[in-house]
Scaffold this active site. Structure first.
Site, PDB file in Angstrom:
ATOM      1  N   ASP A 119       0.338  -0.862  -2.850  1.00 51.73           N
ATOM      2  CA  ASP A 119      -0.110   0.497  -2.062  1.00 51.73           C
ATOM      3  C   ASP A 119      -0.992   0.030  -1.149  1.00 51.73           C
ATOM      4  O   ASP A 119      -1.288  -1.130  -1.037  1.00 51.73           O
ATOM      5  CB  ASP A 119      -0.808   1.432  -3.119  1.00 51.73           C
ATOM      6  N   SER A 120      -1.570   0.699  -0.220  1.00 55.01           N
ATOM      7  CA  SER A 120      -2.618   0.188   1.041  1.00 55.01           C
ATOM      8  C   SER A 120      -3.797   0.078   0.466  1.00 55.01           C
ATOM      9  O   SER A 120      -4.667  -0.439   0.902  1.00 55.01           O
ATOM     10  CB  SER A 120      -2.445   1.255   1.939  1.00 55.01           C
ATOM     11  N   TYR A 123      -2.726   3.237   5.886  1.00 58.52           N
ATOM     12  CA  TYR A 123      -1.328   3.208   6.450  1.00 58.52           C
ATOM     13  C   TYR A 123      -0.934   4.299   7.026  1.00 58.52           C
ATOM     14  O   TYR A 123      -0.293   4.440   8.020  1.00 58.52           O
ATOM     15  CB  TYR A 123      -0.391   2.782   5.383  1.00 58.52           C
ATOM     16  N   GLY A 124      -1.492   5.500   6.674  1.00 56.74           N
ATOM     17  CA  GLY A 124      -0.912   6.850   7.016  1.00 56.74           C
ATOM     18  C   GLY A 124      -1.282   7.308   8.462  1.00 56.74           C
ATOM     19  O   GLY A 124      -0.458   8.226   8.992  1.00 56.74           O
ATOM     20  N   ASN A 164       3.153   6.475  -0.848  1.00 55.36           N
ATOM     21  CA  ASN A 164       4.103   7.445  -0.079  1.00 55.36           C
ATOM     22  C   ASN A 164       4.608   7.146   1.205  1.00 55.36           C
ATOM     23  O   ASN A 164       5.781   7.102   1.785  1.00 55.36           O
ATOM     24  CB  ASN A 164       3.728   8.793  -0.140  1.00 55.36           C
ATOM     25  N   THR A 165       3.604   6.569   2.035  1.00 56.70           N
ATOM     26  CA  THR A 165       3.600   6.218   3.495  1.00 56.70           C
ATOM     27  C   THR A 165       4.844   4.995   3.534  1.00 56.70           C
ATOM     28  O   THR A 165       5.421   5.225   4.207  1.00 56.70           O
ATOM     29  CB  THR A 165       2.327   5.822   4.044  1.00 56.70           C
ATOM     30  N   CYS A 217       0.750  11.569  -1.907  1.00 56.74           N
ATOM     31  CA  CYS A 217      -0.038  10.358  -1.428  1.00 56.74           C
ATOM     32  C   CYS A 217      -0.530   9.899  -2.802  1.00 56.74           C
ATOM     33  O   CYS A 217      -1.203  10.776  -3.525  1.00 56.74           O
ATOM     34  CB  CYS A 217      -1.091  10.964  -0.476  1.00 56.74           C
ATOM     35  N   THR A 218      -0.407   8.813  -3.102  1.00 59.94           N
ATOM     36  CA  THR A 218      -0.876   8.321  -4.574  1.00 59.94           C
ATOM     37  C   THR A 218      -2.192   8.367  -4.479  1.00 59.94           C
ATOM     38  O   THR A 218      -2.906   8.219  -5.777  1.00 59.94           O
ATOM     39  CB  THR A 218      -0.457   6.941  -4.910  1.00 59.94           C
ATOM     40  N   HIS A 219      -3.099   8.482  -3.462  1.00 61.01           N
ATOM     41  CA  HIS A 219      -4.396   8.808  -3.741  1.00 61.01           C
ATOM     42  C   HIS A 219      -4.781   9.970  -4.245  1.00 61.01           C
ATOM     43  O   HIS A 219      -5.789  10.401  -5.011  1.00 61.01           O
ATOM     44  CB  HIS A 219      -5.055   8.634  -2.255  1.00 61.01           C
TER      45      HIS A 219
HETATM   46  N1  DGL Z   1      -1.809   5.812  -0.802  1.00 63.45           N
HETATM   47  C1  DGL Z   1      -0.989   5.796   0.379  1.00 63.45           C
HETATM   48  C2  DGL Z   1       0.121   6.656   0.171  1.00 63.45           C
HETATM   49  O1  DGL Z   1       0.634   7.415  -1.059  1.00 63.45           O
HETATM   50  C3  DGL Z   1      -1.671   6.329   1.468  1.00 63.45           C
HETATM   51  C4  DGL Z   1      -2.995   5.910   1.726  1.00 63.45           C
HETATM   52  C5  DGL Z   1      -3.166   5.481   3.295  1.00 63.45           C
HETATM   53  O2  DGL Z   1      -2.997   6.132   4.242  1.00 63.45           O
HETATM   54  O3  DGL Z   1      -3.003   4.040   3.403  1.00 63.45           O
HETATM   55  O4  DGL Z   1       0.668   7.348   1.088  1.00 63.45           O
END
Ligand code: DGL
Length: 262
Positions: A10-11, A42-43, A74-75, A184-186
């Site tokens: 993940d990011s 990453y988003g 997810n991104t 988003c996994t966060h």
């Molecule tokens: N955790 C990442 C996701 O699921 C996004 C967080 C990011 O923007 O890096 O999309």
């Protein structure tokens, strides 16, 4: 082969929610997680950059001789999954499809909300996947760029986070959604705040569904005692370790690696 690890990236910290679900379901497997903390988020990046980062992350994990890759972001799943599947010899599991499947089976009225990063929402990956499963669903997407920084700051149950969530979600709730994909996994980390504000919504956290998908697609299953969990980051910080402890429910040993050489 069975002893080879499952690679997960993940990011940042978000994908640890997926790591935990895989660990709970498949405790015998060896797991190597990479959080690209030096380059998060990453988003807000372009597709080109998201693809480049995703390939580098997969290469890093490949160097640990993994047997499968889980894109716990997810991104990256929305923008780079197909390319990763073409580039690498091992099975690659993303988070979008399992989340979309859950949402389609959970919605009663057919109105589904999706929240995610700007890049995930721009890709319409969830909309496409949900509509392909049920063309009668209506999908309302909303980018929530402030949520990742608030979560990474550890403000999980804070009045400011609550207010930001309300601002983002109110228009979707007004459209009459009954199901909300945490795209988003966060976001599972603020499930409590969202559920408190909107108790009538089915909140879709795909982590458990992803773990099941991993189990179904494992090339070989490791037998015997508990596997190891290795956590790598591109920038080791106290913040990562604090949030990681909160997610995993225990102290997490973190190692820094150089992603620039990949
Ligand atoms: N955790 C990442 C996701 O699921 C996004 C967080 C990011 O923007 O890096 O999309």
């Amino acid at each position: 082969m069975a002893d080879r690890a499952i690679g997960i990236f993940d990011s940042g910290v978000g994908g640890l929610t997926v790591l935990k679900a895989i660990r709970d379901l498949l405790p015998g497997e060896n797991l190597i997680y990479f959080g690209d903390t030096a380059r998060v988020p990453y988003g807000t990046k372009s597709q080109r950059t998201i693809i480049r980062y995703s390939i580098q992350n997969a290469r890093l994990l490949e160097s640990y001789r993994i047997k499968m890759l889980v894109v716990a972001c997810n991104t990256s799943s929305a923008h780079a999954l197909e390319i990763l599947r073409e580039e690498f010899p091992f099975p690659v599991i993303g988070v979008v499809k399992p989340g979309a499947k859950l949402a389609v089976s959970a919605t009663k009225g057919g109105k589904v909300g999706v929240i995610g990063t700007e890049a995930t929402v721009k890709s319409h990956a969830y909309r496409k996947e949900i509509i392909s499963l049920n063309p009668f669903c209506e999908v309302y997407e909303k980018a929530c760029p402030l949520l990742v920084p608030l979560i990474e700051e550890g403000w999980l149950d804070d009045p400011i986070t609550k207010e930001v969530v309300r601002r983002y979600l109110e228009p979707l709730v007004e459209e009459g959604i009954d199901t909300l994909v945490l795209g988003c996994t966060h976001y599972p980390l603020i499930k409590g705040v969202i559920g408190e504000l909107y108790p009538h919504l089915n909140l879709i956290d795909s982590a458990d569904a992803v773990a099941k998908e991993v189990e179904r697609n494992l090339p070989t299953k490791r037998k015997g005692e508990r596997g190891f969990v290795k956590v790598l980051v591109s920038d080791r910080t106290e913040r990562f370790e604090r949030i990681a402890k909160m997610i995993m429910g225990r102290e997490v040993r973190v190692e820094e690696v150089n992603i620039d050489k990949e």
